[in-house]
Design a protein around this motif. Structure first.
Motif, PDB file in Angstrom:
ATOM      1  N   ILE A  60      79.277  41.126  20.163  1.00  0.00           N
ATOM      2  CA  ILE A  60      80.267  41.378  21.212  1.00  0.00           C
ATOM      3  C   ILE A  60      80.816  40.065  21.754  1.00  0.00           C
ATOM      4  O   ILE A  60      82.025  39.923  21.978  1.00  0.00           O
ATOM      5  N   LEU A  61      79.947  39.079  21.968  1.00  0.00           N
ATOM      6  CA  LEU A  61      80.417  37.796  22.479  1.00  0.00           C
ATOM      7  C   LEU A  61      81.375  37.134  21.496  1.00  0.00           C
ATOM      8  O   LEU A  61      82.414  36.596  21.894  1.00  0.00           O
ATOM      9  N   GLU A  62      81.054  37.165  20.219  1.00  0.00           N
ATOM     10  CA  GLU A  62      81.926  36.548  19.222  1.00  0.00           C
ATOM     11  C   GLU A  62      83.298  37.227  19.201  1.00  0.00           C
ATOM     12  O   GLU A  62      84.331  36.568  19.042  1.00  0.00           O
ATOM     13  N   LYS A  63      83.322  38.551  19.378  1.00  0.00           N
ATOM     14  CA  LYS A  63      84.602  39.262  19.421  1.00  0.00           C
ATOM     15  C   LYS A  63      85.412  38.852  20.642  1.00  0.00           C
ATOM     16  O   LYS A  63      86.623  38.635  20.548  1.00  0.00           O
ATOM     17  N   ILE A  64      84.745  38.725  21.786  1.00  0.00           N
ATOM     18  CA  ILE A  64      85.457  38.338  23.008  1.00  0.00           C
ATOM     19  C   ILE A  64      86.031  36.935  22.868  1.00  0.00           C
ATOM     20  O   ILE A  64      87.177  36.672  23.260  1.00  0.00           O
ATOM     21  N   LEU A  65      85.250  36.019  22.297  1.00  0.00           N
ATOM     22  CA  LEU A  65      85.761  34.664  22.083  1.00  0.00           C
ATOM     23  C   LEU A  65      86.973  34.686  21.168  1.00  0.00           C
ATOM     24  O   LEU A  65      87.938  33.941  21.382  1.00  0.00           O
ATOM     25  N   ILE A  84      90.362  42.829  27.735  1.00  0.00           N
ATOM     26  CA  ILE A  84      89.138  42.768  26.939  1.00  0.00           C
ATOM     27  C   ILE A  84      88.624  44.178  26.663  1.00  0.00           C
ATOM     28  O   ILE A  84      88.210  44.498  25.543  1.00  0.00           O
ATOM     29  N   VAL A  85      88.640  45.039  27.680  1.00  0.00           N
ATOM     30  CA  VAL A  85      88.202  46.424  27.495  1.00  0.00           C
ATOM     31  C   VAL A  85      89.053  47.108  26.430  1.00  0.00           C
ATOM     32  O   VAL A  85      88.542  47.781  25.523  1.00  0.00           O
ATOM     33  N   LEU A  86      90.369  46.944  26.528  1.00  0.00           N
ATOM     34  CA  LEU A  86      91.277  47.584  25.584  1.00  0.00           C
ATOM     35  C   LEU A  86      91.011  47.116  24.154  1.00  0.00           C
ATOM     36  O   LEU A  86      90.955  47.915  23.219  1.00  0.00           O
ATOM     37  N   ARG A  87      90.823  45.816  23.972  1.00  0.00           N
ATOM     38  CA  ARG A  87      90.583  45.282  22.635  1.00  0.00           C
ATOM     39  C   ARG A  87      89.251  45.789  22.070  1.00  0.00           C
ATOM     40  O   ARG A  87      89.144  46.101  20.884  1.00  0.00           O
ATOM     41  N   LEU A  88      88.224  45.849  22.915  1.00  0.00           N
ATOM     42  CA  LEU A  88      86.934  46.373  22.457  1.00  0.00           C
ATOM     43  C   LEU A  88      87.052  47.839  22.053  1.00  0.00           C
ATOM     44  O   LEU A  88      86.479  48.260  21.039  1.00  0.00           O
ATOM     45  N   LYS A  89      87.814  48.614  22.826  1.00  0.00           N
ATOM     46  CA  LYS A  89      88.017  50.019  22.501  1.00  0.00           C
ATOM     47  C   LYS A  89      88.777  50.159  21.176  1.00  0.00           C
ATOM     48  O   LYS A  89      88.474  51.035  20.360  1.00  0.00           O
ATOM     49  N   ILE A 137      76.307  44.288  29.609  1.00  0.00           N
ATOM     50  CA  ILE A 137      77.198  43.873  30.689  1.00  0.00           C
ATOM     51  C   ILE A 137      77.910  42.590  30.274  1.00  0.00           C
ATOM     52  O   ILE A 137      77.301  41.669  29.741  1.00  0.00           O
ATOM     53  N   ILE A 138      79.222  42.568  30.510  1.00  0.00           N
ATOM     54  CA  ILE A 138      80.049  41.416  30.164  1.00  0.00           C
ATOM     55  C   ILE A 138      80.684  40.886  31.440  1.00  0.00           C
ATOM     56  O   ILE A 138      81.401  41.612  32.130  1.00  0.00           O
ATOM     57  N   ILE A 165      80.804  32.952  29.748  1.00  0.00           N
ATOM     58  CA  ILE A 165      80.929  34.392  29.521  1.00  0.00           C
ATOM     59  C   ILE A 165      79.530  34.941  29.262  1.00  0.00           C
ATOM     60  O   ILE A 165      78.876  34.545  28.293  1.00  0.00           O
ATOM     61  N   PHE A 166      79.090  35.849  30.113  1.00  0.00           N
ATOM     62  CA  PHE A 166      77.768  36.447  29.934  1.00  0.00           C
ATOM     63  C   PHE A 166      77.903  37.766  29.198  1.00  0.00           C
ATOM     64  O   PHE A 166      78.728  38.616  29.555  1.00  0.00           O
TER      65      PHE A 166
END
Length: 223
Positions: A60-65, A84-89, A137-138, A165-166
């Motif tokens: 998940i962290l790598e995707k957010i980066l 970020i929520v939209l992209r993860l979805k 949790i992000i 980013i946690f």
């Protein structure tokens, strides 16, 4: 974090973090390395907690980066956490924008906070998904939550070692907050300052674990 200006500042801060992590002299790492030979016990404990990352947390962290790295292609100002929520979805994850609020705690005024969470299904025996998902949790601006006035050198080093980013489980977050609040208490005492109620673990944890937590539905037509 409601105004465009604040969102733009957060986006730039995250970009700066990514650039520092990907500098040529240091290979990119999902979490900061701590290489000093002698560190306070807090540093050693924090390193152990942060580095005990699951495959899901790293993924998940790598995707957010990656998402934030690609922000340069966007022309319009955005709400970073919603985006970020939209992209993860879009990548198939069960992600939500969470808004916590509290009327009063420890005699302080009401407050509110926003973060992202993702529900991850765990694989059980024979590859069968477990019925109990894991909540990750992000927090896109995690490090700044632990800044204090006149920090000691040791405490500043501790905060600087936190990820910007946690991404982690509820248990990991609670362990990090408990450790940082204990270290903040020591730092403030050494600096001759009183410990404000909002720097106590019970208050800090309310940001992510308030009973009043609303999950906001996010659609492509976000504001």
């Amino acid at each position: 974090m409601g105004s465009i200006t604040e969102e733009e500042q957060l986006i730039q801060m995250v970009r700066d973090f990514i650039e520092s992590e990907s500098a040529p002299q240091n290979p990119p790492e999902p979490f900061p390395l701590i290489n000093n030979h002698r560190q306070p016990a807090y540093i050693d404990s924090l390193q152990e907690i942060i580095w005990r990352a699951t495959d899901s947390e790293v993924e998940i962290l790598e995707k957010i980066l990656m998402y934030v790295t690609n922000l340069g292609s966007l022309r319009e100002p955005i709400n970073l956490k919603k985006w970020i929520v939209l992209r993860l979805k879009m990548d198939g994850h069960e992600a939500s924008l969470c808004r916590t609020s509290w009327v009063s705690i420890l005699g302080l005024a009401k407050g509110d906070y926003e973060f992202v969470d993702v529900m991850i299904m765990r694989n059980g025996e024979n590859g069968v998904s477990s019925s109990e998902p894991t909540r990750l949790i992000i927090d896109m601006d995690f490090r700044s939550q632990f800044e204090v006035a006149r920090p000691t050198t040791s405490y500043k080093r501790l905060v600087d070692s936190l990820p910007q980013i946690f991404v982690g489980s509820e248990e990991k977050l609670k362990n990090v907050v408990s450790l940082l609040c204990s270290a903040a208490k020591q730092s403030l005492k050494e600096s001759g300052l009183h410990i404000p109620p909002w720097r106590k673990a019970s208050y800090m944890l309310t940001k992510w674990f308030s009973e009043n937590c609303k999950k906001v539905s996010i659609s492509p037509n976000m504001e």
